[in-house]
Design a protein around this motif. Structure first.
Motif, PDB file in Angstrom:
ATOM      1  N   UNK A  42     130.855  62.044 -49.159  1.00  0.00           N
ATOM      2  CA  UNK A  42     132.235  62.511 -49.098  1.00  0.00           C
ATOM      3  C   UNK A  42     132.356  63.796 -49.916  1.00  0.00           C
ATOM      4  N   UNK A  43     132.737  64.895 -49.240  1.00  0.00           N
ATOM      5  CA  UNK A  43     132.965  66.156 -49.934  1.00  0.00           C
ATOM      6  C   UNK A  43     134.415  66.233 -50.390  1.00  0.00           C
ATOM      7  N   UNK A  44     134.687  67.127 -51.319  1.00  0.00           N
ATOM      8  CA  UNK A  44     136.048  67.343 -51.793  1.00  0.00           C
ATOM      9  C   UNK A  44     136.914  67.799 -50.624  1.00  0.00           C
ATOM     10  N   UNK A  45     138.019  67.107 -50.390  1.00  0.00           N
ATOM     11  CA  UNK A  45     138.928  67.453 -49.308  1.00  0.00           C
ATOM     12  C   UNK A  45     138.564  66.844 -47.969  1.00  0.00           C
ATOM     13  N   UNK A  46     137.578  65.954 -47.918  1.00  0.00           N
ATOM     14  CA  UNK A  46     137.193  65.319 -46.654  1.00  0.00           C
ATOM     15  C   UNK A  46     138.343  64.473 -46.122  1.00  0.00           C
ATOM     16  N   UNK A  47     138.387  64.320 -44.825  1.00  0.00           N
ATOM     17  CA  UNK A  47     139.389  63.478 -44.194  1.00  0.00           C
ATOM     18  C   UNK A  47     138.770  62.101 -43.969  1.00  0.00           C
ATOM     19  N   UNK A 117     131.512  75.084 -45.529  1.00  0.00           N
ATOM     20  CA  UNK A 117     131.248  75.569 -46.886  1.00  0.00           C
ATOM     21  C   UNK A 117     129.833  75.279 -47.355  1.00  0.00           C
ATOM     22  N   UNK A 118     129.033  74.512 -46.625  1.00  0.00           N
ATOM     23  CA  UNK A 118     127.642  74.267 -46.988  1.00  0.00           C
ATOM     24  C   UNK A 118     127.472  73.517 -48.284  1.00  0.00           C
ATOM     25  N   UNK A 119     128.413  72.655 -48.626  1.00  0.00           N
ATOM     26  CA  UNK A 119     128.389  71.947 -49.898  1.00  0.00           C
ATOM     27  C   UNK A 119     127.177  71.029 -50.039  1.00  0.00           C
TER      28      UNK A 119
END
Length: 126
Positions: A42-47, A117-119
């Motif tokens: 889970x990335x920051x801001x994921x839905x 963003x390639x996080x």
């Protein structure tokens, strides 16, 4: 008048995210993740697609309440049912003591991350 086209037998259905991600519309919520949880992908801001009608199984990612705040946690069944923080599994919360109404609001069924963003570029693939 004419004959129907033989190509109609090979017509493809359109892709629908609603049909793929939502099995129970009346019990489904879309939630934005406030922070990243690398172990869960889970990335920051994921839905997060959340289904409150599903029962969690061992290892499910759920949204639960801890002291009145919603948090993304992992449901564990053994040795007894409890919730634990995803990034710090040593922090456990008993379902009986620390939660009201079982503490599980819903089960995360889908995670939609913005890949632009390639996080995850620096995270090795397992």
């Amino acid at each position: 008048m004419g004959f129907p086209s033989p190509a109609l037998d090979f017509e493809e259905k359109r892709v629908s995210l609603d049909g793929m991600c939502i099995s129970t519309p009346s019990a489904t919520y879309l939630v934005r993740a406030a922070g990243a949880h690398w172990r869960a992908g889970i990335m920051n801001g994921a839905l997060l697609v959340l289904d409150s009608s599903k029962r969690p199984c061992d290892g499910s990612i759920v949204v639960g309440t801890v002291q009145g705040t919603f948090r993304v946690l992992r449901y564990k069944k053994f040795p007894e049912p409890h919730l634990e923080e995803i990034d710090r599994p040593e922090r456990k919360f008993s379902l009986l003591d620390d939660f009201e109404d079982d503490g599980v609001f819903g089960v995360v069924t889908w995670i939609l991350n913005d890949a632009r963003n390639g996080e995850f570029d620096d995270v090795p693939v397992m």
